[in-house]
Every structure is written in structure tokens, then in C-alpha cells.
Design an enzyme around this catalytic site. Structure first.
Site, short mmCIF file in Angstrom:
data_model
loop_
_atom_site.label_atom_id
_atom_site.label_comp_id
_atom_site.label_asym_id
_atom_site.label_seq_id
_atom_site.Cartn_x
_atom_site.Cartn_y
_atom_site.Cartn_z
N LEU A 128 0.85 -1.18 0.00
CA LEU A 128 0.00 0.00 0.00
C LEU A 128 0.89 1.24 0.00
O LEU A 128 1.98 1.23 0.57
CB LEU A 128 -0.91 0.02 1.24
CG LEU A 128 -1.96 -1.08 1.36
CD1 LEU A 128 -2.69 -0.96 2.68
CD2 LEU A 128 -2.95 -1.03 0.20
N ASP A 129 0.41 2.32 -0.62
CA ASP A 129 1.14 3.58 -0.60
C ASP A 129 1.34 4.04 0.84
O ASP A 129 0.58 3.69 1.74
CB ASP A 129 0.36 4.67 -1.35
CG ASP A 129 0.18 4.36 -2.83
OD1 ASP A 129 0.94 3.52 -3.35
OD2 ASP A 129 -0.71 4.96 -3.44
N TYR A 130 2.33 4.89 1.01
CA TYR A 130 2.62 5.50 2.32
C TYR A 130 1.36 6.12 2.93
O TYR A 130 1.06 5.92 4.11
CB TYR A 130 3.70 6.57 2.14
CG TYR A 130 3.94 7.44 3.35
CD1 TYR A 130 4.77 7.01 4.39
CD2 TYR A 130 3.35 8.70 3.45
CE1 TYR A 130 4.99 7.81 5.51
CE2 TYR A 130 3.57 9.50 4.56
CZ TYR A 130 4.39 9.05 5.59
OH TYR A 130 4.60 9.85 6.69
N HIS A 220 -0.19 3.97 -7.27
CA HIS A 220 -1.09 5.13 -7.23
C HIS A 220 -2.30 4.97 -8.15
O HIS A 220 -2.92 5.97 -8.55
CB HIS A 220 -0.34 6.42 -7.61
CG HIS A 220 0.78 6.76 -6.70
ND1 HIS A 220 1.68 7.78 -6.97
CD2 HIS A 220 1.18 6.24 -5.51
CE1 HIS A 220 2.57 7.85 -6.00
NE2 HIS A 220 2.29 6.91 -5.10
#
Length: 286
Positions: A128-130, A220
Site C-alpha cells: 500500500l502507498d505510504y 497510485h
């Protein structure tokens, strides 16, 4: 790694292992650093298995001891001998880096292992993205990671977006690196195929909650796709107006367990979905 199988047909041991998803590469590792036993006795890969035989496979994976433990909370939704499902908070890097060395998800898992005496490795299956919160799977050995990565993981996200999109839609727009940026992505014809499906959950006063399902897993992807159709996610600093927190959460994760073959499905709603006044006011009647 230790696997046990009850044989139901006559088959060569090596062929049986490949039928269970054990690659030739993993097979070589088992030969070098593990063992195969039939009914408790050592057996070679060319041995012929018979119905009723019990095949035991063991592989001793080298433990990565170079991960700095991070003494911070870890929200474990589920775990067994093979894998874990964790809910990652927003604004936490999954992997260690120069910028996020003191605290990251892998470091938190390493500390949990250290604290509980778990002598296993950490293999992130779906990142997962930050800024994105929610569910992700972690395998405890390389073979389980390989099996999970080769199977379809069903993932669904909840997001608050600006504007009111159509009730449902499919976004099929290729994604590649934005020119001159190391992190940012862009919609470009030469990019990798990226497909997202969404449905409207609730809407009010120029904001909407959408559920998004991923058919591909590009960096993203949801953030860029929603922005591309004119509905950026609230709090998105790269593709929207920015804000204190990105309101994007991986709330549903499902997969077939690579060892038991049972369907595992997990649901974890974000705090803002359950408690936020905006959501309570926006939620549509079923």
C-alpha cells in the site's frame, strides 16, 4: 517452511510438488537446504508416491536479521503459521528507507517477531502507498509468498472524493512514470494497463464515498484514476488538493489460502467511515 500432504494417486514426488505450486527453483532450495520424507523416511524427488502415502516437505529459509525493529503498534487482523493479514495505518511506509528507517511496517513486524519469538521472515504480498491505510497480506516464508502472489487477491477500497461521479464505472487508463518525477505517475499511452471499477456508496454536498475494486495493481492507481475522471480523493497531495490525510482505505481483502485451499475474506472499515459525521450524513439508504 513445513508442509504435509496425503497422497491420493500414484505420482512422482517431483511432479507432485510442482502440482502444488513448488517451482523448480524452490525445489532446488529444498534439495540443498531442506528435506523430503515419505511416511517419515527420506525420499528423493524421483521417488514414486502411492495413494495413502504421507509426504512431508521441510525447507529451512535463511532469516533476514538485518531489519531494524520498530517499537510501534501492529494491528494484526489474522495470522497462522503461514501468513498474516495486517491493517496498516495511514502515513506509514511499508518498507524501510533512508527517510523511513525508524518506523515502517516491516520494522514493526520485525519487532513483533522479536517480542513473540517468531523465527520467520517477512514477505509483503500486496503493498500500500505510504498515505493509504488498510489491509495487506504478509507471508512468513518465500514459498507461501510465491503461492499467494500467483493467485488472485480480491481487493476493495473506500475513498472520499471531490464531486459526485456517475453511480458506477470502469476506468481503463494506462499508467506510467510522470516525466521528471521519481514518485509521481501519469496517464500515458505507453504505460502499463490499469483497470479500476468503482461504485457510488454515498454522496452529499459535493463529496462522495466510492468503493473501488482493482483489476490491476499499479502504483497510485486509484488515486490517479479518480483524479483523471475529475474526482480526486480528499487529502491527495499528488493528484488532488492535498490535506491532512488521504481518505483512501483498503477495507476488503480476500484470497484462497495457499495451504488449506479455503477462502479467506477480511473486512476492516476505516475510522472515518464508521465515525465521521460526513459519512453518517452522506450514507445512502440501502
Amino acid at each position: 517452511m513445513r508442509c504435509e500432504y496425503k497422497i491420493d494417486r500414484e505420482i512422482v514426488l517431483g511432479d507432485f510438488l510442482r502440482s502444488k505450486g513448488i517451482s523448480r527453483r524452490m525445489g532446488r532450495k529444498i534439495k540443498s537446504h531442506g528435506k523430503t520424507m515419505v511416511n517419515g523416511k527420506p525420499a528423493r524427488f524421483n521417488a514414486v508416491l502411492c495413494p495413502g502415502d504421507i509426504l512431508t516437505v521441510e525447507y529451512f529459509e535463511e532469516i533476514n536479521a538485518n531489519i531494524p525493529p520498530a517499537r510501534f503498534p501492529l494491528n494484526i487482523i489474522y495470522q497462522d503459521d503461514w501468513l498474516m493479514v495486517i491493517s496498516k495505518p495511514a502515513n506509514l511506509s511499508v518498507l524501510p528507507s533512508k527517510k523511513h528507517r525508524a518506523d515502517n511496517l516491516v520494522g514493526r513486524i520485525a519487532y513483533y517477531y522479536q517480542k513473540t519469538g517468531c523465527d520467520r521472515n517477512i514477505h509483503i504480498v500486496n503493498r500500500l502507498d505510504y498515505a493509504t491505510s488498510g489491509l495487506l497480506a504478509v507471508a512468513k516464508d518465500g514459498h507461501t509468498h510465491h503461492l499467494l502472489a500467483s493467485r488472485a487477491l480480491a481487493r476493495r477500497y473506500l475513498a472520499v472524493v471531490r464531486g459526485i461521479p456517475a453511480p458506477a464505472g470502469v476506468i481503463n487508463l494506462p499508467i506510467g512514470r510522470a516525466i521528471g518525477h521519481s514518485i509521481k505517475r501519469a496517464i500515458i499511452d505507453s504505460g502499463a494497463e490499469a483497470i479500476s471499477e468503482y461504485r457510488l456508496v454515498a454522496a452529499r454536498a459535493g463529496l462522495a464515498i466510492v468503493e473501488v475494486s482493482l483489476k490491476t495493481g499499479r502504483t497510485h492507481q486509484i488515486r490517479l484514476h479518480m483524479s483523471a475522471i475529475g474526482h480526486p480523493i480528499i487529502g491527495d497531495r499528488l493528484y488532488g488538493d492535498g490535506g491532512e490525510r488521504l481518505l483512501l482505505h483498503s477495507y476488503y481483502l480476500a484470497f484462497v489460502h495457499p495451504h488449506s485451499n479455503r477462502l479467506c475474506a477480511f473486512v476492516n472499515y476505516p475510522n472515518w467511515y464508521e465515525n465521521c459525521k460526513i459519512v453518517n450524513d452522506m450514507r445512502l439508504k440501502e
